[in-house]
Design an enzyme around this catalytic site. Structure first.
Site, PDB file in Angstrom:
ATOM      1  N   ASP A  91       0.905  -1.064   0.025  1.00 43.82           N
ATOM      2  CA  ASP A  91       0.029  -0.092   0.104  1.00 43.82           C
ATOM      3  C   ASP A  91       0.994   1.293  -0.227  1.00 43.82           C
ATOM      4  O   ASP A  91       1.728   1.335   0.792  1.00 43.82           O
ATOM      5  CB  ASP A  91      -0.815   0.170   1.343  1.00 43.82           C
ATOM      6  CG  ASP A  91      -2.078   0.985   1.110  1.00 43.82           C
ATOM      7  OD1 ASP A  91      -2.107   1.715   0.233  1.00 43.82           O
ATOM      8  OD2 ASP A  91      -3.120   0.883   1.866  1.00 43.82           O
ATOM      9  N   ASP A 132      -3.309   2.638  -5.810  1.00 41.93           N
ATOM     10  CA  ASP A 132      -2.191   2.584  -4.734  1.00 41.93           C
ATOM     11  C   ASP A 132      -2.123   1.253  -4.141  1.00 41.93           C
ATOM     12  O   ASP A 132      -1.521   1.331  -2.878  1.00 41.93           O
ATOM     13  CB  ASP A 132      -2.265   3.754  -3.904  1.00 41.93           C
ATOM     14  CG  ASP A 132      -3.510   3.925  -3.115  1.00 41.93           C
ATOM     15  OD1 ASP A 132      -4.566   3.054  -3.202  1.00 41.93           O
ATOM     16  OD2 ASP A 132      -3.556   4.706  -2.286  1.00 41.93           O
ATOM     17  N   GLU A 133      -2.714   0.339  -4.259  1.00 41.63           N
ATOM     18  CA  GLU A 133      -2.763  -0.696  -3.360  1.00 41.63           C
ATOM     19  C   GLU A 133      -2.562  -2.215  -4.299  1.00 41.63           C
ATOM     20  O   GLU A 133      -3.326  -2.472  -5.341  1.00 41.63           O
ATOM     21  CB  GLU A 133      -4.101  -0.992  -2.716  1.00 41.63           C
ATOM     22  CG  GLU A 133      -4.369  -2.057  -1.727  1.00 41.63           C
ATOM     23  CD  GLU A 133      -5.936  -1.678  -1.092  1.00 41.63           C
ATOM     24  OE1 GLU A 133      -6.041  -2.448   0.033  1.00 41.63           O
ATOM     25  OE2 GLU A 133      -6.740  -1.004  -1.609  1.00 41.63           O
TER      26      GLU A 133
END
Length: 405
Positions: free
Chosen positions: A12, A106-107
């Site tokens: 993350d 973003d993960e």
């Protein structure tokens, strides 16, 4: 046969939007920073750790955030940069991981099961993190565990910019002291209901008889009980970015009328954008295709910030057309294709009045869903609709492809 030990890593990017803004403008580092819309209807897409000290969190109305911290700096104009950095991290992971899932901009989840026969998965994951930080300068946290849920929860505990390993068999012990609302899916209302039952920690939840939870929450109660004990069987879904949606029109009569061609381009782009929104996807690439009467075919594409909005896609399609078209030449076929499709629709469109804009598109799409895709068209697409109504153009189709080509 004994199943192999699962190794699932969750990566993350820390305060991703904030981190990108600070890379673009280092003077913002260390300040209370709010990323989002400046308007009265704007929301906080992300905030710096300095801003969080004032009780600010993502999805909070910007007006509320600025009341809590009037001296905060509001930014949010780097959408293209967010897409660029997300792609960069994706490329690094894709080049190293045998199987990964891009859960959002973003993960990421990585399935490293079986790699322990060759090397230590934890050390390998540390090395990948270091590679990402070295290349992009973005802070990133990760956790390695035996399933997706535990790794996701552990990553939150590792932040900022850290990492954790929860060995197999230690899941319940790791989770026990954490608050029950750390479990993904436990929202505000569920959290309130659990507290009314005297359940505060995940240990409290795990010690409840499963029958009690089932009576109170139905099937979800049994799922909660399993999760509280670190049990989660969801698989890492392989990530494919090379899907596309496209449409083409072959005209009965070759076309040189620029008004018609522009209207047709608008109509076609609206059509594929509508299909994109129906799939809750955004596109990162637009392509336009032209075929001339001698069957010579040319195409050009451009990478864009992820979007599903007609106006943004139409503007790029028109730009590509004018770069590609040999002025004055008749056109036999015109096509539009959207590719690099991802599920990042919400996260990349939280700025300015996009909340209102999204609601507008939803209302238009609802009308199209009820009365047909031609029920609402932009003024720029009306000429093509009129020409089509008298039978002057034919052969159109919508294609979804697993291949980017």
């Amino acid at each position: 046969m004994t199943q192999p030990q699962r190794y699932i890593a969750h990566f993350d990017l820390d305060a991703f939007f904030v981190s990108v803004e600070c890379l673009n403008d280092p003077s913002l580092k260390g300040k209370p920073l709010l990323v989002g819309g400046h308007s009265d209807r704007g929301v906080v897409a992300a905030c710096s750790y300095e801003a969080r000290k004032y009780g600010i969190h993502s999805a909070m109305p910007m007006k509320t955030a600025l009341r809590l911290c009037p001296h905060a700096t509001v930014v949010g104009n780097a959408r293209g940069e967010y897409s660029k950095y997300s792609r960069w991290v994706t490329e690094i992971i894709a080049g190293r991981a045998p199987l990964f899932e891009k859960a959002s901009i973003d993960e990421f989840y990585l399935d490293l099961t079986g790699m322990d026969r060759f090397f230590d998965p934890y050390q390998w994951t540390i090395g990948l993190r270091e590679e990402i930080i070295s290349a992009t300068k973005l802070p990133i946290s990760f956790a390695l565990a035996s399933n997706k849920m535990v790794s996701k929860i552990a990553t939150q505990e590792a932040k900022p910019n850290g990492y954790i390993h929860v060995p197999a068999g230690m899941e319940q012990e790791f989770l026990a002291p954490l608050k029950a609302n750390k479990i993904p899916g436990v929202g505000e209302h569920m959290w309130q209901a659990l507290q009314e039952m005297g359940i505060v920690t995940i240990r409290d939840l795990s010690e409840q008889p499963v029958e009690v939870l089932e009576r109170r929450f139905g099937k979800y109660g049994a799922d909660l009980w399993s999760r509280s004990r670190g049990i989660h069987t969801s698989e890492v879904v392989p990530y494919y970015e090379a899907k596309s949606i496209s449409t083409e029109n072959t005209f009965e009569e070759d076309k040189t009328d620029m008004d018609f061609l522009m209207a047709e381009l608008v109509r076609m782009t609206e059509r594929v954008a509508y299909e994109l929104r129906q799939d809750n996807k955004t596109a990162g690439c637009v392509a336009v295709k032209i075929r001339y009467p001698d069957f010579e075919t040319t195409s050009r594409q451009v990478t864009i910030p992820y979007t599903f909005y007609d106006d943004e896609l139409i503007a790029k399609a028109k730009e590509l057309f004018h770069k590609l078209y040999r002025r004055g030449q008749p056109i036999r076929l015109l096509g539009v294709r959207l590719s690099e499709l991802t599920g990042e629709a919400v996260q990349t469109n939280l700025f300015e009045d996009t909340g209102r804009k999204t609601q507008l598109y939803k209302a238009i799409d609802d009308v199209k869903g009820r009365f047909g895709k031609g029920a609402v068209v932009k003024a720029g697409g009306q000429a093509a609709e009129k020409d089509r109504s008298v039978g002057k153009s034919t052969s159109r189709f919508l294609r979804r492809s697993e291949e980017d080509g």
